[in-house]
Design an enzyme around this catalytic site. Structure first.
Site, PDB file in Angstrom:
ATOM      1  CD1 TRP A 162      -1.819  -2.019   2.462  1.00 39.25           C
ATOM      2  CD2 TRP A 162      -2.684  -1.784   0.417  1.00 39.25           C
ATOM      3  NE1 TRP A 162      -2.671  -3.057   2.255  1.00 39.25           N
ATOM      4  CE2 TRP A 162      -3.223  -2.949   1.001  1.00 39.25           C
ATOM      5  CE3 TRP A 162      -3.079  -1.439  -0.875  1.00 39.25           C
ATOM      6  CZ2 TRP A 162      -4.129  -3.765   0.345  1.00 39.25           C
ATOM      7  CZ3 TRP A 162      -3.980  -2.254  -1.538  1.00 39.25           C
ATOM      8  CH2 TRP A 162      -4.498  -3.394  -0.919  1.00 39.25           C
ATOM      9  CD  GLU A 389      -2.300   8.755   8.444  1.00 44.74           C
ATOM     10  OE1 GLU A 389      -1.583   9.204   9.346  1.00 44.74           O
ATOM     11  OE2 GLU A 389      -1.870   8.447   7.319  1.00 44.74           O
TER      12      GLU A 389
END
Length: 409
Positions: A162, A389
């Site tokens: 990612w 996040e």
């Protein structure tokens, strides 16, 4: 006593309007094309570099805005233009912040300019932290960095996933474990210079949304970097590890592991601002459509079923922005997030973006479900905000732990 105000000052308004103009004139016209191509929009990044948006100087100015609103304001406007292209423009900032936060002055001066390049030769950087088995659970990181004292080199092995700009970046910033027994406290960050042997791009992900942003695995196979590429230097690392070992003995492993989550708190409002930008864009499309689309001889906004949806959408967007601004102001003011205000802002804003973009599609009906209208793309893009996040579930966990003081699982 200073007068309380929530109004942007003249300089902030000027920057906001400048960014909005760039988003409207450069980003939006290119959004559909690069979403379909699923490629890094190099021409748009170059245009951003030409006008000074894609540069360390610009982000530093916004970061040091004494009100704390520079970064969230910038994120909202750019992501109002398009989330995928905006992430390609701001993605290098993740790596740059990693160097700014942990590096020496020499490292900052050496590597950050190489991350951006210039308007004639644009470069990008990648921040590599997540792993296939260590996303939210940062303490389970398997990428290892071992010091080769004889050659003053660090040898890094592992796989990152990612990674925005992973594999195509000029400079990679890699987080690796140097002492697995300390969990997240045993991590360190390393610069991997351009052309380093052993670093390769793995799988490039074909994503649901933010498709103009390059996301890939980064494979590190006996990657050797000079000792000078350890951010902060070895002396500082050794001191930090020694303190962490003492604290681990005194407090137990659970507290050491939980401390990792606090390191993300200050950056989460920026992601919330991205979500606000996407939500606002979808709301504005839906509002204009409702004003001009006629059914049964009158605009559809004349129906409560549509008008009330728009009222809720705008209320949620404004509430999300206020949470983001509060957390950003607290961060710049040095105030502790005693109620996990950073996670609150990211949680509410990301959930709002998903909800508002879905409502926008509903208001546009069949048209909203097609790629002829941008809300379909905005809805796909919005899905990422509740994932990266820290997922929404992780945000709720952080908030609940902070409020209760209990190790909730």
């Amino acid at each position: 006593m200073a007068e309380f105000t929530m109004e942007l000052n003249d300089e902030q308004k000027e920057v906001r309007d400048w960014l909005h103009g760039f988003a409207a004139d450069v980003i939006r016209p290119a959004a559909a094309e690069w979403d379909e191509r699923e490629e890094t929009p190099w021409p748009v990044i170059q245009e951003a570099a030409k006008v000074g948006i894609y540069s360390l100087d610009f982000y530093a100015q916004q970061y040091f805005d004494p009100t704390g609103l520079g970064i969230p304001m910038a994120m909202e406007e750019l992501f109002w233009g398009d989330a995928g292209i905006a992430l390609s423009i701001v993605g290098t900032g993740l790596a740059a912040v990693g160097v700014l936060a942990n590096g020496t002055e020499e490292q900052i001066g050496t590597w950050i300019p190489q991350m951006y390049g210039d308007a004639t030769d644009v470069k990008v950087a990648a921040f590599c932290s997540s792993e296939p088995d260590a996303g939210s659970d940062v303490a389970s990181m398997r990428t290892r960095a071992v010091y080769d004292e004889a050659n003053d080199e660090w040898v890094i092995n592992g796989t990152k996933t990612w990674a925005t700009n992973g594999g195509i970046a000029n400079v990679h910033v890699v987080v690796a474990s140097v002492d697995p027994e300390l969990g997240s406290k045993g991590h360190a960050s390393f610069i991997v210079p351009p052309g380093t042997r052993g670093l390769a791009q793995g799988q490039k992900f074909k994503k649901h949304g933010i498709r103009a942003s390059h996301t890939a695995e980064v494979v590190l196979d006996d990657v050797r970097v000079p000792g000078s590429c350890l951010l902060g230097g070895k002396e500082k690392l050794d001191e930090r590890l020694a303190r962490a070992r003492e604290k681990a003995k005194a407090a137990g492993g659970e507290r050491v592991k939980n401390a990792a989550m606090a390191t993300f708190e200050a950056s989460r409002p920026a992601v919330g601002a991205m979500a606000v930008g996407t939500a606002r864009a979808a709301y504005e499309v839906a509002l204009e459509y409702a004003r001009t689309r006629e059914q049964f001889g009158r605009p559809i906004i004349d129906n409560q079923g549509v008008a009330f949806q728009l009222a809720d959408m705008r209320t949620q967007i404004d509430a999300a922005r206020l949470l983001v601004w509060r957390a950003s102001w607290m961060a710049i003011s040095g105030k502790r997030f005693t109620a996990a205000e950073g996670s609150m802002s990211k949680l509410f804003a990301s959930e709002t973006a998903k909800k508002v973009t879905a409502q926008a599609i509903q208001i546009l009906g069949g048209n909203g479900y097609t790629r002829e209208y941008p809300v379909e793309r905005m809805h796909r893009d919005a899905a990422i905000y509740t994932i990266f996040e820290g997922t929404s579930e992780i945000q709720r966990l952080v908030i609940a732990r902070t409020l209760s003081g209990m190790p909730i699982r």
